[in-house]
Design an enzyme around this catalytic site. Structure first.
Site, PDB file in Angstrom:
ATOM      1  N   ARG A  72       5.713 -10.802   3.448  1.00 29.87           N
ATOM      2  CA  ARG A  72       5.220 -11.968   4.173  1.00 29.87           C
ATOM      3  C   ARG A  72       5.304 -13.236   3.343  1.00 29.87           C
ATOM      4  O   ARG A  72       5.491 -14.320   3.866  1.00 29.87           O
ATOM      5  CB  ARG A  72       3.774 -11.738   4.606  1.00 29.87           C
ATOM      6  CG  ARG A  72       3.615 -10.671   5.683  1.00 29.87           C
ATOM      7  CD  ARG A  72       2.155 -10.446   6.002  1.00 29.87           C
ATOM      8  NE  ARG A  72       1.967  -9.428   7.030  1.00 29.87           N
ATOM      9  CZ  ARG A  72       0.786  -8.969   7.401  1.00 29.87           C
ATOM     10  NH1 ARG A  72      -0.314  -9.427   6.817  1.00 29.87           N
ATOM     11  NH2 ARG A  72       0.685  -8.048   8.334  1.00 29.87           N
TER      12      ARG A  72
ATOM     13  N   LYS B  45      -2.533  13.818   9.050  1.00 32.92           N
ATOM     14  CA  LYS B  45      -1.769  14.646   8.107  1.00 32.92           C
ATOM     15  C   LYS B  45      -1.683  16.090   8.593  1.00 32.92           C
ATOM     16  O   LYS B  45      -0.643  16.747   8.459  1.00 32.92           O
ATOM     17  CB  LYS B  45      -2.410  14.573   6.725  1.00 32.92           C
ATOM     18  CG  LYS B  45      -2.415  13.168   6.144  1.00 32.92           C
ATOM     19  CD  LYS B  45      -3.306  13.083   4.911  1.00 32.92           C
ATOM     20  CE  LYS B  45      -3.415  11.650   4.407  1.00 32.92           C
ATOM     21  NZ  LYS B  45      -4.383  11.518   3.294  1.00 32.92           N
TER      22      LYS B  45
ATOM     23  N   VAL C 273       1.911   0.467  -2.797  1.00 33.61           N
ATOM     24  CA  VAL C 273       2.971   1.477  -2.822  1.00 33.61           C
ATOM     25  C   VAL C 273       4.342   0.836  -3.014  1.00 33.61           C
ATOM     26  O   VAL C 273       5.142   1.307  -3.832  1.00 33.61           O
ATOM     27  CB  VAL C 273       2.944   2.324  -1.535  1.00 33.61           C
ATOM     28  CG1 VAL C 273       4.094   3.325  -1.537  1.00 33.61           C
ATOM     29  CG2 VAL C 273       1.611   3.050  -1.397  1.00 33.61           C
TER      30      VAL C 273
END
Length: 452
Positions: free
Chosen positions: A46, A203, A15
């Site tokens: 990272r 959700k 994403v």
């Protein structure tokens, strides 16, 4: 540079990378729509990425990036509920608006996060947290703001929908389809969140709060997975004019019947729905949400529920809203710290925080649905009469009965569809049916909804 809005993107997975690509690809369109330059100034990652613009600061200290003076909006796409929460709270504390795709975090800690954002006059936007690229959050918070929402039903997990579609269309068993879903990247190595309904429940908690103006209550969502669904039941449902979908339901009950309780049903489970219903024909990894509201009636919102492009689209829709707000404040000479949040933003859960209600969430035994029952019995006289008598004594009305040829010598499956009934009554009836000497196995039950 003073006219630019500065973004930090925390997390450079599918994403996060998708957001960067979208900004690079549509930079001119974004400026034309917002009137501002949108610049990525920092990313939290990272490990160093050589494919990132060298002008962008790469920082493994996400807390520092969230508090950076060189950032106006923080985009959180790292996932999880620990580090992500700490990072978001730090961003809010430092006056940053936040955009997140993290449904688990908001479902479990959203009440705290939204209250903290209100205190600091910033906003947490989360369109990408539910149904990927489908703008269902914006629709329910804004486009349906004048409506009273009675209920909603949604296919809100693409993995589960893919599995149910393949089982129906190709006659493949659950385990076989799940294995392919993992190979295709639709399901994780540990698919529990998808196939047991936990992802959908996260959700649904968000959708229900927006629909009914209640605090987030993920812990009260009834959750049932699809691991027990067999090809046998998929085929019987088709024969009776139904399809099995893994759905999330949020339903407002007004307690009109003698035994019906007032409150809200929050439930995720496999459901038989009519074959000709629009929701029944949303297949593959697609998501869809059907909303029934007054006075508008039923409306269906369908599209890609996951993936880099769909989720990045939803993330950037939120970013664009925030960019416009920041632009409005600059034009009016107002600072972030002094501007009341409600002056520019739809409230986080669509209702003014002090107007959220304490409407109770109904327990599982108080829910009302129709039922599909598969009963295996010895092929002997009076069996069907005994079953129907028990259902009748429990106040359960039968809608259809289907008796199939024996699967084992001397044993027959009986399929029964019932009209809606309170779950506690069905529990008692099934308990009595299973005690009959003629019944050879546990009764299989799947809820049924006509979506009327």
């Amino acid at each position: 540079m003073s006219n630019s809005i500065k973004l930090a993107i925390l997390g450079l997975g599918t994403v996060g990378t998708g957001v960067i690509n979208l900004i690079n690809d549509n930079l001119n369109e974004l400026k034309r729509r917002s009137g501002r330059d949108i610049i990525i100034t920092e990313v939290g990652t990272r490990r160093h990425r050589d494919d990132i613009d060298p002008n962008i600061v790469q920082n493994s200290d996400l807390m520092a990036t969230a508090a950076s003076d060189n950032v106006d909006i923080v985009v959180e796409v790292i996932g999880g509920t620990t580090l992500a929460k700490d990072v978001i709270m730090n961003a809010i504390k430092n006056g940053k608006h936040v955009v997140t795709a993290n449904k688990a975090l908001l479902a479990e800690h959203g009440n705290e996060i939204f209250a903290f954002a209100e205190e600091h006059n910033v906003h947490v936007a989360y369109e990408a947290a539910v149904a990927g690229g489908i703008p269902i959050i914006k629709v329910m918070r804004e486009a349906l703001a004048a409506n009273k929402i009675d209920w909603l039903a949604g296919i809100i997990n693409g993995t589960g929908n893919f599995i149910m579609t393949e089982m129906r269309d190709k006659g493949r068993p659950f385990a076989d389809v799940l294995s392919e879903a993992q190979e295709l990247g639709y399901a994780e190595a540990d698919p529990t969140f998808d196939v047991e309904g936990i992802d959908a429940a996260h959700k649904l908690a968000l959708l229900a709060s927006i629909a009914f103006g209640i605090p987030l209550q993920f812990d009260k969502v009834y959750c049932e997975g699809i691991t027990g669904i067999t090809l046998q039941d998929v085929n019987y449902a088709e024969e009776l004019g139904y399809r099995i979908k893994h759905l999330g339901f949020a339903v407002r009950r007004d307690g009109q019947g003698n035994d019906e309780a007032s409150g809200i049903e929050l439930r995720v489970h496999p459901t038989l729905i009519p074959q000709d219903a629009l929701l029944a024909n949303v297949n593959g990894v697609k998501n869809a949400v059907l909303v029934n509201s007054h006075p508008l009636g039923q409306t269906l919102y369908c599209g890609d529920g996951a993936g880099a492009g769909a989720t990045a689209s939803a993330v950037m829709a939120d970013v664009m809203d925030l960019v416009r707000v920041l632009g409005s404040k600059d034009r009016n000479g107002e600072s972030n710290s002094n501007q009341n949040n409600h002056g520019h933003h739809v409230p986080h859960l669509a209702f003014i925080p002090e107007q959220l209600s304490d409407t109770p969430i109904l327990r599982a035994e108080q829910m009302i649905t129709g039922y599909y029952l598969r009963v295996h019995a010895y092929d002997s006289p009076g069996v069907l009469a005994d079953i129907t008598r028990i259902l009748s004594d429990a106040g359960i009305n039968i809608d259809a009965i289907l008796q199939k040829p024996a699967h084992k010598v001397g044993q027959v499956p009986v399929i029964i569809l019932t009209l809606p009934v309170i779950e506690s009554q069905m529990n008692l009836a099934i308990e009595k049916i299973e005690k009959l000497e003629t019944i050879t196995d546990k009764v299989v039950r799947i809820r049924l909804d006509e979506l009327a």
